[in-house]
Design an enzyme around this catalytic site. Structure first.
Site: not given
Length: 238
Positions: A96, A181, A183
């Site tokens: 990001c 994202h 994660e």
């Protein structure tokens, strides 16, 4: 995650711009394979040591823009250190804001997009020979950004979305930028809804619907993120 084949140092450095935007499920995966994680707080810690580290450095997300250096002067040092790191081709992942910082450090334009991209949607994975990095075809991933970037010179585009064409790119084997994202941990998503409430309301995001989507899609992404991490780490060149 399958055991990495690269001679990667057993400590991972992570640069954090916001307390609840951490390594998420990737951190658990690192621990499962006997890696240590050390966090550096941007704007608080001296980042020079982190950016000079010869092992893997992961630059995480945050709500500020790379161009907001007047309001956040620490970005000047962060960008300068990152340029030096990328010039040395040291292993670096940006997520990001981290991806935007990499794009900016490589000379590409980073700017406010035409609309916020917040929520879950599928990626268009580029059909690149010998590209096992992102086994996310037909998988909903989390987007949470308002800025976007042009593709840096010599970058290889890996993924796009319906709203923004540049969602992931790499430079060689050691530098990877992910606008989305990968994660996020399913059991931590409520922190995002709380911490980003002002942004969500300003963007007129339906929070109950986003919570529902988090509950539906985050566990699926969480099950696939270890393989993404393994693919990335196994291509690193030392």
């Amino acid at each position: 995650m399958t055991a990495p084949t690269s001679a990667l140092p057993k400590t991972i450095y992570a640069i954090q711009h916001l307390a609840f935007e951490d390594l998420g499920t990737l951190e658990d995966t690192f621990y499962e394979h006997d890696y240590r994680v050390r966090y550096f707080e941007a704007g608080v810690d001296d980042l020079k040591k982190a950016f000079e580290f010869e092992g893997l450095v992961i630059i995480l997300g945050g709500p500020i823009g790379v161009y907001e250096t007047e309001d956040y002067p620490f970005l000047n040092d962060e960008i300068a250190y990152l340029k030096q790191r990328l010039a040395k081709n040291l292993p670096t992942i940006g997520i990001c804001l981290g991806a935007q910082l990499i794009a900016h450090a490589l000379g590409a334009k980073v700017y406010a997009g035409h609309q916020k991209e917040i929520g879950w949607s599928k990626l268009k994975i580029q059909n690149i020979p010998n590209n096992p990095l992102l086994p996310l075809e037909n998988t909903e991933v989390l987007h949470w950004h308002g800025d976007t970037f042009d593709l840096p010179e010599h970058a290889e585009l890996l993924a796009s979305s319906e709203i923004y064409p540049n969602q992931a790119f790499r430079i060689g084997q050691n530098i990877l930028a992910l606008q989305f994202h990968v994660e996020v941990a399913a059991d931590s998503m409520e922190k995002w809804l709380i911490g980003h409430t002002c942004e969500l309301r300003k963007a007129k995001i339906n929070i109950p619907q986003l919570r529902h989507d988090n509950e539906k899609y985050a566990p699926i992404l969480e099950s696939k993120s270890p393989q993404v991490l393994a693919n990335v780490m196994n291509q690193l060149s030392f």
